[in-house]
Design an enzyme around this catalytic site. Structure first.
Site, PDB file in Angstrom:
ATOM      1  N   GLU A  91       0.820  -1.202   0.000  1.00  0.00           N
ATOM      2  CA  GLU A  91       0.000   0.000   0.000  1.00  0.00           C
ATOM      3  C   GLU A  91       0.856   1.255   0.000  1.00  0.00           C
ATOM      4  O   GLU A  91       1.961   1.284   0.556  1.00  0.00           O
ATOM      5  CB  GLU A  91      -0.941  -0.004   1.212  1.00  0.00           C
ATOM      6  CG  GLU A  91      -2.011  -1.083   1.095  1.00  0.00           C
ATOM      7  CD  GLU A  91      -3.031  -1.074   2.227  1.00  0.00           C
ATOM      8  OE1 GLU A  91      -4.127  -1.609   2.013  1.00  0.00           O
ATOM      9  OE2 GLU A  91      -2.722  -0.549   3.318  1.00  0.00           O
ATOM     10  N   CYS A 109       3.619   8.550   0.604  1.00  0.00           N
ATOM     11  CA  CYS A 109       4.121   7.599   1.601  1.00  0.00           C
ATOM     12  C   CYS A 109       4.229   6.247   0.909  1.00  0.00           C
ATOM     13  O   CYS A 109       3.224   5.707   0.430  1.00  0.00           O
ATOM     14  CB  CYS A 109       3.167   7.527   2.788  1.00  0.00           C
ATOM     15  SG  CYS A 109       3.631   6.285   4.024  1.00  0.00           S
ATOM     16  N   CYS A 116       6.375  -7.153   7.054  1.00  0.00           N
ATOM     17  CA  CYS A 116       7.455  -6.637   7.901  1.00  0.00           C
ATOM     18  C   CYS A 116       7.842  -7.705   8.911  1.00  0.00           C
ATOM     19  O   CYS A 116       6.999  -8.487   9.357  1.00  0.00           O
ATOM     20  CB  CYS A 116       6.999  -5.369   8.622  1.00  0.00           C
ATOM     21  SG  CYS A 116       8.323  -4.508   9.517  1.00  0.00           S
ATOM     22  N   CYS A 120       6.320  -4.717  15.522  1.00  0.00           N
ATOM     23  CA  CYS A 120       5.951  -3.629  16.429  1.00  0.00           C
ATOM     24  C   CYS A 120       4.481  -3.806  16.820  1.00  0.00           C
ATOM     25  O   CYS A 120       3.627  -4.045  15.961  1.00  0.00           O
ATOM     26  CB  CYS A 120       6.168  -2.265  15.770  1.00  0.00           C
ATOM     27  SG  CYS A 120       7.900  -1.925  15.372  1.00  0.00           S
ATOM     28  N   CYS A 123       1.427  -1.561  15.217  1.00  0.00           N
ATOM     29  CA  CYS A 123       1.406  -1.335  13.770  1.00  0.00           C
ATOM     30  C   CYS A 123       0.772  -2.521  13.053  1.00  0.00           C
ATOM     31  O   CYS A 123       1.164  -3.676  13.273  1.00  0.00           O
ATOM     32  CB  CYS A 123       2.840  -1.117  13.273  1.00  0.00           C
ATOM     33  SG  CYS A 123       2.979  -0.918  11.478  1.00  0.00           S
ATOM     34  N   CYS A 341      -0.988   6.523   9.685  1.00  0.00           N
ATOM     35  CA  CYS A 341       0.258   5.922  10.160  1.00  0.00           C
ATOM     36  C   CYS A 341      -0.033   4.673  10.995  1.00  0.00           C
ATOM     37  O   CYS A 341      -0.806   4.703  11.949  1.00  0.00           O
ATOM     38  CB  CYS A 341       1.016   6.954  11.000  1.00  0.00           C
ATOM     39  SG  CYS A 341       2.627   6.390  11.560  1.00  0.00           S
TER      40      CYS A 341
END
Length: 348
Positions: A91, A109, A116, A120, A123, A341
């Site tokens: 994305e 962005c 990933c 975290c 997220c 975010c």
């Protein structure tokens, strides 16, 4: 499978042309079509003969990404799900200016990995598996696609790029660096590196490498807690990259580049939002020349964190400002389409 032509350097491209009975200067023409004009097929390369284009097509692929889905937020933010040549999704987000006095700012962005590996806790991408790194061309293509959206929706080109989408950029170092080169080169998109920010969760070794490479772009550290105990809880990468090690690496980066770092700090309700937390953040800013971006938290289904209340946020920011820290409070954009975010998850 045919070779991805965008993995060839200009020299390798020239070597291929001469080895295949073509004039070497054709390589420069093709290179310009690929990186300056963003051609997505050989048929677009109209200054090459049909025979040359067919020869290229028989040996090479270009493999452009495509827009799988596109959503527009009530605040003007545009989120795109990009389909890669192998079917994977990433994305990217177009963030137009919010303030009336900043109407020219158009920010892309972009993602650097499919998924990933850093897990975290706050997220959405961190709850995905890391499937693979993105190629430099796939990062470049996101920029091109989002620039088209900026012109389509706002009649304005991109002005800024942030590597803050899916993935950890410094764990895809080679391709991220190459993508920046393609985006900033006069032979590419020609954007200023000072308009680019690469954000990292904190890989000390690679931050030092950025310093050794004397990069010209900006660096942001996703900090979110200025003591190791709290940061360990929400960012497991801190266990192998402690705040002490990060401070050393960031100072090394600053000495090599002269570029001040930005600390990104999400203020979570009843976790890292007290004045003591603000004091610890202030103490950390004394160790590293930096400014602070305070970011609103954007809830995700996988985690129970909440954004702090406005009064607590104001006190937190006010404490830092009184201590002379440069502070910007970043309001979330695109929440209603999961484009803010920490919300990117590669959904189709």
């Amino acid at each position: 499978m045919k070779q991805d032509i965008r993995k060839l350097s200009a020299v390798q491209l020239k070597d291929w042309f001469t080895a295949n009975g073509e004039q070497g200067f054709r390589a420069k023409q093709v290179h310009e079509w690929l990186w300056k004009k963003s051609a997505q097929s050989f048929d677009q390369m109209t200054n090459l003969s049909k025979t040359t284009r067919e020869k290229l097509d028989s040996h090479f692929d270009i493999r452009p990404l495509t827009v799988a889905t596109q959503q527009r937020s009530a605040d003007g933010t545009v989120k795109s799900s990009f389909r890669l040549y192998d079917g994977n999704l990433v994305e990217g987000v177009l963030i137009p200016a919010l303030r009336a006095d900043d109407t020219d700012r158009m920010t892309a962005c972009v993602s650097s990995q499919v998924g990933c590996s850093l897990t975290c806790k706050f997220c959405a991408t961190g709850y995905m598996d890391r499937k693979r790194n993105l190629e430099a061309s796939e990062i470049y293509d996101q920029v091109v696609a989002i620039d088209r959206q900026a012109n389509e929706f706002y009649q304005a080109p991109l002005t800024n790029i942030v590597y803050m989408g899916m993935g950890e950029p410094l764990l895809n170092y080679k391709n991220v660096m190459e993508s920046v080169d393609r985006i900033t080169s006069p032979d590419g998109l020609g954007m200023s590196p000072k308009r680019i920010t690469v954000s990292t969760a904190g890989i000390a070794k690679m931050i030092k490498q950025l310093g050794d490479d004397q990069v010209k772009f900006n660096l942001a550290l996703s900090l979110h807690a200025a003591n190791d105990q709290k940061r360990d809880q929400i960012m497991p990468i801190n266990e192998s990259n402690s705040l002490k090690n990060l401070a050393e690496a960031l100072n090394y980066f600053y000495r090599k580049t002269g570029t001040r770092v930005t600390f990104e700090y999400i203020v979570f309700y009843n976790f890292n939002d007290t004045l003591q937390d603000a004091r610890e953040l202030w103490e950390f800013t004394k160790k590293v020349p930096a400014k602070v971006n305070i970011i609103e938290y954007n809830p995700i289904a996988e985690a129970s964190f909440k954004n702090t209340d406005p009064q607590t946020l104001d006190k937190f920011a006010g404490f830092l400002e009184q201590k002379g820290v440069t502070v910007n409070v970043r309001r979330s954009r695109g929440k209603d389409i999961d484009a803010a975010c920490g919300q990117l998850a590669g959904k189709s």
